[in-house]
Design a protein around this motif. Structure first.
Motif, PDB file in Angstrom:
ATOM      1  N   LYS A  33       6.811 -12.667 -23.166  1.00 34.69           N
ATOM      2  CA  LYS A  33       6.812 -13.791 -22.375  1.00 34.69           C
ATOM      3  C   LYS A  33       5.231 -14.035 -21.933  1.00 34.69           C
ATOM      4  CE  LYS A  33      10.041 -15.902 -19.444  1.00 34.69           C
ATOM      5  NZ  LYS A  33      10.988 -15.564 -18.335  1.00 34.69           N
ATOM      6  N   ALA A  34       4.569 -12.966 -21.631  1.00 36.00           N
ATOM      7  CA  ALA A  34       3.314 -13.094 -21.209  1.00 36.00           C
ATOM      8  C   ALA A  34       2.147 -13.299 -22.250  1.00 36.00           C
ATOM      9  CB  ALA A  34       3.058 -11.769 -20.438  1.00 36.00           C
ATOM     10  N   VAL A  35       2.594 -12.844 -23.577  1.00 32.67           N
ATOM     11  CA  VAL A  35       1.481 -13.186 -24.349  1.00 32.67           C
ATOM     12  C   VAL A  35       1.336 -14.392 -24.965  1.00 32.67           C
ATOM     13  CG1 VAL A  35       1.840 -10.882 -25.400  1.00 32.67           C
ATOM     14  CG2 VAL A  35       2.733 -12.778 -26.536  1.00 32.67           C
ATOM     15  N   GLN A  36       0.118 -14.886 -25.565  1.00 29.27           N
ATOM     16  CA  GLN A  36      -0.078 -16.311 -25.591  1.00 29.27           C
ATOM     17  C   GLN A  36      -0.360 -16.496 -27.402  1.00 29.27           C
ATOM     18  OE1 GLN A  36      -4.462 -18.007 -25.409  1.00 29.27           O
ATOM     19  NE2 GLN A  36      -3.337 -19.093 -23.662  1.00 29.27           N
ATOM     20  N   LEU A  88      -0.347  -6.976 -16.921  1.00 32.26           N
ATOM     21  CA  LEU A  88      -0.053  -8.344 -16.760  1.00 32.26           C
ATOM     22  C   LEU A  88      -0.287  -8.747 -15.469  1.00 32.26           C
ATOM     23  CD1 LEU A  88       3.852  -8.372 -17.705  1.00 32.26           C
ATOM     24  CD2 LEU A  88       1.820  -8.561 -19.251  1.00 32.26           C
ATOM     25  N   GLU A  89      -0.603  -7.565 -14.482  1.00 33.20           N
ATOM     26  CA  GLU A  89      -0.890  -7.836 -13.191  1.00 33.20           C
ATOM     27  C   GLU A  89      -2.649  -8.133 -12.967  1.00 33.20           C
ATOM     28  OE1 GLU A  89       1.281  -4.873 -11.086  1.00 33.20           O
ATOM     29  OE2 GLU A  89       2.979  -5.916 -11.953  1.00 33.20           O
ATOM     30  N   GLU A  90      -3.211  -7.367 -13.974  1.00 29.04           N
ATOM     31  CA  GLU A  90      -4.519  -7.084 -13.849  1.00 29.04           C
ATOM     32  C   GLU A  90      -5.376  -8.295 -14.750  1.00 29.04           C
ATOM     33  OE1 GLU A  90      -5.647  -3.164 -14.721  1.00 29.04           O
ATOM     34  OE2 GLU A  90      -4.290  -2.501 -13.259  1.00 29.04           O
ATOM     35  N   ILE A  91      -4.842  -8.731 -15.598  1.00 29.35           N
ATOM     36  CA  ILE A  91      -5.698  -9.491 -16.691  1.00 29.35           C
ATOM     37  C   ILE A  91      -4.896 -11.049 -16.748  1.00 29.35           C
ATOM     38  CG2 ILE A  91      -6.454  -9.741 -19.021  1.00 29.35           C
ATOM     39  CD1 ILE A  91      -6.148  -6.964 -19.204  1.00 29.35           C
ATOM     40  N   GLU A  92      -5.522 -12.011 -16.789  1.00 27.95           N
ATOM     41  CA  GLU A  92      -4.949 -13.537 -16.725  1.00 27.95           C
ATOM     42  C   GLU A  92      -4.389 -13.732 -18.235  1.00 27.95           C
ATOM     43  OE1 GLU A  92      -7.341 -17.396 -16.300  1.00 27.95           O
ATOM     44  OE2 GLU A  92      -7.782 -16.022 -14.459  1.00 27.95           O
ATOM     45  N   LEU A  97      -5.659 -10.682 -22.525  1.00 26.30           N
ATOM     46  CA  LEU A  97      -4.445  -9.956 -22.057  1.00 26.30           C
ATOM     47  C   LEU A  97      -3.673  -9.604 -23.505  1.00 26.30           C
ATOM     48  CD1 LEU A  97      -2.070  -8.832 -20.069  1.00 26.30           C
ATOM     49  CD2 LEU A  97      -1.265 -11.264 -20.020  1.00 26.30           C
ATOM     50  N   ASP A  98      -3.746 -10.487 -24.388  1.00 23.79           N
ATOM     51  CA  ASP A  98      -3.108 -10.044 -25.699  1.00 23.79           C
ATOM     52  C   ASP A  98      -3.819  -9.068 -26.488  1.00 23.79           C
ATOM     53  OD1 ASP A  98      -1.826 -12.474 -25.287  1.00 23.79           O
ATOM     54  OD2 ASP A  98      -2.386 -13.754 -27.296  1.00 23.79           O
ATOM     55  N   CYS A  99      -4.925  -8.758 -26.457  1.00 23.98           N
ATOM     56  CA  CYS A  99      -5.561  -7.447 -26.769  1.00 23.98           C
ATOM     57  C   CYS A  99      -5.144  -6.393 -26.068  1.00 23.98           C
ATOM     58  CB  CYS A  99      -7.312  -7.669 -26.500  1.00 23.98           C
ATOM     59  SG  CYS A  99      -7.862  -8.612 -27.705  1.00 23.98           S
ATOM     60  N   ALA A 100      -4.896  -6.532 -24.617  1.00 24.90           N
ATOM     61  CA  ALA A 100      -4.570  -5.276 -23.822  1.00 24.90           C
ATOM     62  C   ALA A 100      -3.049  -5.039 -23.950  1.00 24.90           C
ATOM     63  CB  ALA A 100      -4.590  -5.577 -22.288  1.00 24.90           C
ATOM     64  N   ALA A 153      -4.045  -7.642 -34.237  1.00 20.71           N
ATOM     65  CA  ALA A 153      -5.263  -7.329 -33.310  1.00 20.71           C
ATOM     66  C   ALA A 153      -6.412  -7.898 -33.984  1.00 20.71           C
ATOM     67  CB  ALA A 153      -5.480  -5.751 -33.333  1.00 20.71           C
ATOM     68  N   GLN A 154      -6.686  -8.240 -35.448  1.00 22.44           N
ATOM     69  CA  GLN A 154      -7.845  -8.559 -35.989  1.00 22.44           C
ATOM     70  C   GLN A 154      -8.027 -10.202 -35.569  1.00 22.44           C
ATOM     71  OE1 GLN A 154      -6.965  -7.320 -39.768  1.00 22.44           O
ATOM     72  NE2 GLN A 154      -7.906  -5.218 -39.473  1.00 22.44           N
ATOM     73  N   SER A 155      -7.246 -10.784 -35.709  1.00 25.48           N
ATOM     74  CA  SER A 155      -7.299 -12.257 -35.134  1.00 25.48           C
ATOM     75  C   SER A 155      -7.463 -12.316 -33.582  1.00 25.48           C
ATOM     76  CB  SER A 155      -6.291 -13.321 -35.823  1.00 25.48           C
ATOM     77  OG  SER A 155      -4.911 -12.679 -35.277  1.00 25.48           O
ATOM     78  N   VAL A 156      -6.511 -11.568 -32.942  1.00 25.61           N
ATOM     79  CA  VAL A 156      -6.687 -11.740 -31.438  1.00 25.61           C
ATOM     80  C   VAL A 156      -7.863 -11.306 -30.808  1.00 25.61           C
ATOM     81  CG1 VAL A 156      -5.399 -11.138 -29.356  1.00 25.61           C
ATOM     82  CG2 VAL A 156      -3.894 -11.743 -31.182  1.00 25.61           C
ATOM     83  N   ASN A 157      -8.473  -9.983 -31.369  1.00 23.46           N
ATOM     84  CA  ASN A 157      -9.632  -9.770 -30.951  1.00 23.46           C
ATOM     85  C   ASN A 157     -10.978 -10.536 -31.109  1.00 23.46           C
ATOM     86  OD1 ASN A 157      -8.609  -7.151 -30.180  1.00 23.46           O
ATOM     87  ND2 ASN A 157      -9.432  -6.143 -31.883  1.00 23.46           N
ATOM     88  N   SER A 158     -10.905 -11.232 -32.227  1.00 23.02           N
ATOM     89  CA  SER A 158     -12.206 -12.163 -32.165  1.00 23.02           C
ATOM     90  C   SER A 158     -11.881 -13.346 -31.597  1.00 23.02           C
ATOM     91  CB  SER A 158     -12.229 -12.424 -33.862  1.00 23.02           C
ATOM     92  OG  SER A 158     -11.041 -13.051 -34.509  1.00 23.02           O
ATOM     93  N   GLU A 159     -10.508 -13.787 -31.184  1.00 20.98           N
ATOM     94  CA  GLU A 159     -10.427 -14.840 -30.277  1.00 20.98           C
ATOM     95  C   GLU A 159     -10.998 -14.675 -28.968  1.00 20.98           C
ATOM     96  OE1 GLU A 159      -6.879 -17.616 -28.997  1.00 20.98           O
ATOM     97  OE2 GLU A 159      -6.463 -16.600 -30.969  1.00 20.98           O
TER      98      GLU A 159
END
Ligand code: FE
Ligand code: FE
Length: 217
Positions: A33-36, A88-92, A97-100, A153-159
């Motif tokens: 739910k928390a990922v974009q 989820l508490e530390e990153i908006e 956050l997706d990377c994390a 991760a490859q696409s999320v990291n560059s984003e």
């Protein structure tokens, strides 16, 4: 002591994995739910369904072995889930956050790969062919999930990295309009490049001081 033989250890390890999978099934929806990223969300959704199937596979294994599945809490998974949720508490919400979350999920998959590898090898040594097959199927799914997460991760990291520079850009604009005008934009963009450089030299410096300490001992 409840574990004395290799057979008892085998069942004990299976109970641990059973607890781990149940915890994963519980934790996944909240994390998803928390990922974009839609790609990440889909990968998590798919693995949640897969994980439910893995629990069923374990149910089947306990049936074959005529053992109870309950009685253990996997402390390792508990810790991994706690770490994932604390992100989820530390990153908006957003690409960072997706990377994390990907990092946290891959820790979970690696943990499972180690656990299933252990029991699959034991099952083989014990001549438990059917059990070994079932464990091997799950092991493959965990490996595939890990690989899929690396791809996502490859696409999320560059984003996430480009978002970082966008944010700096908008801060610069705010600074610019409130104080000295557009002239500042180029200079502060320059300074963001320098901060990358200084980060790199800082880490290499700390690397060399660490090795310095080691040789000093
Ligand atoms: Fe699993
Ligand atoms: Fe998994």
């Amino acid at each position: 002591m409840s574990v004395a033989t290799a057979e008892e250890l085998f069942v004990d390890e299976l109970k641990d994995i059973y607890s781990a999978e149940k915890q994963a099934v519980k934790a996944f929806p909240r994390l998803a739910k928390a990922v974009q990223s839609e790609e990440l969300k889909q990968a998590m959704q798919d693995h949640l369904e897969q994980t439910k199937g893995q629990v069923e596979r374990l149910d089947r294994i306990f049936e074959i072995l005529e053992k109870r599945s309950s009685g253990k809490t996997c402390e390792g998974m508990k810790g991994l889930v706690t770490e994932a949720q604390s992100q989820l508490e530390e990153i908006e919400k957003g690409p960072v956050l997706d990377c994390a979350i990907i990092g946290a999920l891959q820790r979970i998959e690696h943990y499972e790969i180690a656990a299933y590898g252990t029991v699959a090898t034991l099952a083989e040594a014990m001549g438990q062919e059917e059990v070994k097959e079932l464990l091997g199927e799950t092991l493959e799914e965990e490996k595939e999930t890990d690989e899929r997460l690396t791809e996502v991760a490859q696409s999320v990291n560059s984003e996430a990295l480009s978002e970082g520079s966008e944010e700096e850009g908008s801060e610069e604009e705010e600074n610019g309009s409130s104080s000295n005008g557009s002239g500042r934009r180029t200079s502060s963009r320059g300074s963001s490049k320098t901060s990358w450089k200084s980060n790199a030299s800082r880490s290499s410096r700390s690397g060399s001081s660490r090795s310095g300490q080691r040789s000093g001992r």
